[in-house]
Design a protein around this motif. Structure first.
Motif, PDB file in Angstrom:
ATOM      1  N   LYS A 109       0.845  -1.191   0.000  1.00 41.38           N
ATOM      2  CA  LYS A 109       0.000   0.000   0.000  1.00 41.38           C
ATOM      3  C   LYS A 109       0.885   1.248   0.000  1.00 41.38           C
ATOM      4  O   LYS A 109       2.045   1.190   0.402  1.00 41.38           O
ATOM      5  CB  LYS A 109      -0.897   0.038   1.248  1.00 41.38           C
ATOM      6  CG  LYS A 109      -2.074  -0.915   1.210  1.00 41.38           C
ATOM      7  CD  LYS A 109      -2.960  -0.705   2.432  1.00 41.38           C
ATOM      8  CE  LYS A 109      -4.218  -1.548   2.375  1.00 41.38           C
ATOM      9  NZ  LYS A 109      -5.078  -1.309   3.558  1.00 41.38           N
ATOM     10  N   GLU A 110       0.325   2.351  -0.443  1.00 42.69           N
ATOM     11  CA  GLU A 110       1.018   3.649  -0.398  1.00 42.69           C
ATOM     12  C   GLU A 110       0.229   4.594   0.496  1.00 42.69           C
ATOM     13  O   GLU A 110      -0.986   4.691   0.379  1.00 42.69           O
ATOM     14  CB  GLU A 110       1.140   4.249  -1.800  1.00 42.69           C
ATOM     15  CG  GLU A 110       2.022   3.468  -2.763  1.00 42.69           C
ATOM     16  CD  GLU A 110       3.504   3.728  -2.539  1.00 42.69           C
ATOM     17  OE1 GLU A 110       3.828   4.770  -1.926  1.00 42.69           O
ATOM     18  OE2 GLU A 110       4.331   2.897  -2.959  1.00 42.69           O
ATOM     19  N   LYS A 111       0.928   5.253   1.417  1.00 38.52           N
ATOM     20  CA  LYS A 111       0.284   6.234   2.286  1.00 38.52           C
ATOM     21  C   LYS A 111       1.220   7.415   2.483  1.00 38.52           C
ATOM     22  O   LYS A 111       2.336   7.261   2.979  1.00 38.52           O
ATOM     23  CB  LYS A 111      -0.060   5.608   3.644  1.00 38.52           C
ATOM     24  CG  LYS A 111      -0.872   6.524   4.545  1.00 38.52           C
ATOM     25  CD  LYS A 111      -1.274   5.804   5.827  1.00 38.52           C
ATOM     26  CE  LYS A 111      -2.117   6.710   6.713  1.00 38.52           C
ATOM     27  NZ  LYS A 111      -2.501   6.047   7.978  1.00 38.52           N
ATOM     28  N   TYR A 163      -0.405  -2.890   8.612  1.00 38.92           N
ATOM     29  CA  TYR A 163       0.467  -2.428   7.536  1.00 38.92           C
ATOM     30  C   TYR A 163       1.503  -1.491   8.152  1.00 38.92           C
ATOM     31  O   TYR A 163       1.156  -0.561   8.874  1.00 38.92           O
ATOM     32  CB  TYR A 163      -0.331  -1.713   6.451  1.00 38.92           C
ATOM     33  CG  TYR A 163      -0.791  -2.628   5.342  1.00 38.92           C
ATOM     34  CD1 TYR A 163      -0.013  -2.812   4.204  1.00 38.92           C
ATOM     35  CD2 TYR A 163      -1.982  -3.336   5.436  1.00 38.92           C
ATOM     36  CE1 TYR A 163      -0.408  -3.661   3.186  1.00 38.92           C
ATOM     37  CE2 TYR A 163      -2.397  -4.198   4.424  1.00 38.92           C
ATOM     38  CZ  TYR A 163      -1.595  -4.348   3.296  1.00 38.92           C
ATOM     39  OH  TYR A 163      -1.986  -5.205   2.301  1.00 38.92           O
TER      40      TYR A 163
END
Length: 609
Positions: free
Chosen positions: A394-396, A475
């Motif tokens: 995931k990208e955050k 995550y």
């Protein structure tokens, strides 16, 4: 209809192998519903073979504490393995209480924490069953203390912390409220369920509403929808509609059949009311988390959120030289329809169609869950190629996140050094280390990609004397690259044909073989593991040259070591990034994604491995 105040809906939740299914067997037997049967709830063929629960199942018993009073107890048996946690999450909306089963020797494990957290988060008040207390290794007082700590760490309310405990032996068929009480039957557990689990908070004078929790298919009735009626009553012939989670009507129709569970049977009834768990037919396009309701209803029922999948694999058409010889479902359209059908009923699974029309990305909770899907499709006659598993990132805020799992290992003390060393190389962080006699429990937090392929290595390192359990934690920021731990492959070259003992005898010193003489092979197929880091091309079909020169040496005198035999899950864990697994009805073959050796070398030079 049974009065609402006399209905109890309860889920049996626990870690794998802590005795859920055995407990349900005894509850059914002692209520007179399934006398003398064992593992009656594990009806799926794969469940019987593997000895685990894969799908949640509902049954019910009628319990009469006295002649003038009777209660209907709907019991939901749930899976204990972390990969099937989605089954637990979705059924919690049907029940008003849970029985947490804990092994009195092992104590709370990773999945115990997972399922308990889900139950506490939606406000359920668990009752605890300490199972296997008759074993000499049981640690009743110590496990009781560990449970109290676990409830506290998960943020349980004061009401939830005040949980009752039953001491039981599901195998022997007894339960007691105290360790010194007579051990006769399951009656103390039945009484506790009636007293502790609240009756459903529903209104039968309201309009009909039911959240679909599970879908079954019947060759005569079509789709059957299981769920708990949360409002009103329903009769055969009544009109109803299906609303999707966004509130849009997908279909309307009339109720054609109503079934309730009783022991091992589905009993047809003409009417059912709020609070009961039933199966309805009459519509075809509803899915899990759809709302079946009266035509006047416009708002769908809320559904429990499901944790995201962490593992992805690509399913594609089998294009090997032996494609089509063993299976009957071969095309991409057939594979697509089957995967979409699975995603309808399995909410923890996601199917993503790629630009390549012949390949589909399937996302799930773990290698075992995807392995069960592949094995099921294989038995249905499908042929497919499966890529190695990869984690779903995931990208955050511009930062790359990866799934991290909590890993609990129980192992003999002599192996702890090897385990810590191996998992440290896989970016795991040790969180606790507890010795108990000659056994040690170690808890790690490890990236999911660090666990891919580790289970087989763990069995070798511990000589099969150890247990490894893991469950999704969170995550977290990407922890960097991992060291390659697998050696190269022995890759077949030459023509399509059968392996010969003469050729395998020459290849055997180069590594471990996966095949026997007579097995079908083709160019690009992986026939073994090399003893060195790089891939090695070999010719397993090479035959001894026939001449008129006499020789004492004969092929019959060749004695080969037994080949390495791997299960489907082991193969999924083993395959490298440039390899795929060919799956047919009767064969499992590891092969290179690109079968042509020259093209593989070109791709390697161009960095397209």
């Amino acid at each position: 209809m049974m009065p609402v105040e006399n209905i109890r809906n309860i889920a049996i939740i626990a870690h794998v192998d802590h005795g859920k299914t055995s407990l349900v067997d005894k509850l059914l037997a002692q209520s007179g519903e399934a006398l003398g049967s064992t593992r009656v709830m594990d009806s799926n063929a794969l469940e019987k073979e593997r000895g685990i629960t894969i799908l949640s199942k509902v049954t019910s018993v009628v319990y009469k504490p006295s002649d003038d009073k009777s209660f209907k107890i709907n019991i939901v048996d749930t899976p204990g393995h972390a990969d099937f946690g989605g089954e637990v999450e979705r059924i919690l909306s049907m029940v008003d209480g849970v029985a947490l089963i804990v092994d009195a020797s092992e104590g709370p494990m990773t999945q115990t924490k997972f399922v308990l957290n889900k139950a506490l988060s939606i406000g359920l008040r668990p009752l605890v069953v300490l199972n296997k207390v008759d074993r000499p290794t049981s640690r009743v007082d110590e496990v009781d203390g560990l449970l109290l700590d676990l409830f506290g760490s998960l943020g349980a309310t004061d009401e939830q912390m005040d949980y009752p405990i039953v001491y039981a032996s599901a195998k022997e068929g007894w339960a007691t409220r105290g360790m010194d009480e007579p051990r006769e039957s399951m009656k103390p557990l039945f009484d506790l369920i009636v007293d502790h689990v609240p009756s459903p908070k529903v209104d039968r004078s309201d309009t009909f509403k039911m959240l679909v929790t599970q879908i079954d298919s019947n060759p005569y009735l079509g789709k059957c929808f299981l769920g708990k009626i949360t409002g009103g009553t329903i009769k055969i012939g009544d009109k109803m509609q299906a609303l999707n989670p966004e509130g849009k009507q997908t279909e309307s129709g009339r109720v054609t059949k109503i079934f309730v569970r009783r022991g091992l049977e589905m009993i047809p009834v003409s009417e059912a009311g709020a609070g009961d768990i039933v199966t309805l037919t009459g519509v075809a396009n509803a899915t899990v988390n759809s709302t079946l309701c009266d035509l006047t209803v416009t708002e769908p029922l809320p559904s429990n959120p499901i944790d995201p999948p962490t593992i992805a694999m690509k399913f594609s058409v089998n294009d090997s030289p032996y494609a089509g010889e063993e299976g009957k479902n071969l095309t991409s359209n057939m594979i697509r329809e089957r995967l979409l059908k699975e995603a309808e009923t399995n909410v923890a699974l996601q199917v993503v169609e790629s630009d390549n029309k012949d390949a589909f990305e399937v996302r799930g909770r773990g290698e075992l869950q995807l392995g069960v899907l592949i094995e099921t499709m294989r038995r249905e006659g499908f042929e497919l190629s499966v890529s190695p598993p990869r984690v779903v990132f995931k990208e955050k805020n511009g930062e790359r996140l990866e799934p991290v799992e909590e890993v609990t290992i129980d192992v003999a003390t002599q192996y702890t050094g090897t385990i810590i060393e191996k998992l440290s190389k896989r970016k795991a962080e040790m969180k606790s280390f507890e010795e108990n006699g000659d056994k040690t429990r170690i808890v790690f937090e490890c990236p999911t990609r660090g666990l891919l392929g580790y289970s087989a290595e763990f069995k070798n390192d511990t000589s099969g004397d150890g247990t490894l359990n893991h469950t999704f934690l969170e995550y977290a920021p990407f922890k960097g690259g991992l060291e390659r731990s697998r050696k190269g492959s022995l890759v077949a070259m030459g023509t399509v044909g059968a392996a010969t003992s003469y050729a395998l005898n020459l290849i055997e010193p180069r590594g471990k073989l996966f095949i026997r003489p007579g097995d079908k092979v083709y160019a690009g197929m992986v026939i073994g593991e090399s003893s060195r880091a790089g891939d090695l091309e070999v010719n397993p079909t090479r035959a001894k040259q026939v001449t008129n020169i006499r020789t004492v040496a004969k092929d019959e005198n060749i004695i080969l070591r037994p080949p390495v035999e791997m299960s489907l899950e082991s193969m999924i864990s083993y395959i490298a990034g440039d390899e795929v697994l060919e799956v047919t009805q009767s064969s499992l073959r590891i092969r290179k994604r690109e079968l042509d050796a020259n093209k593989r070398r070109q791709n390697h030079r161009a960095g397209r491995d």
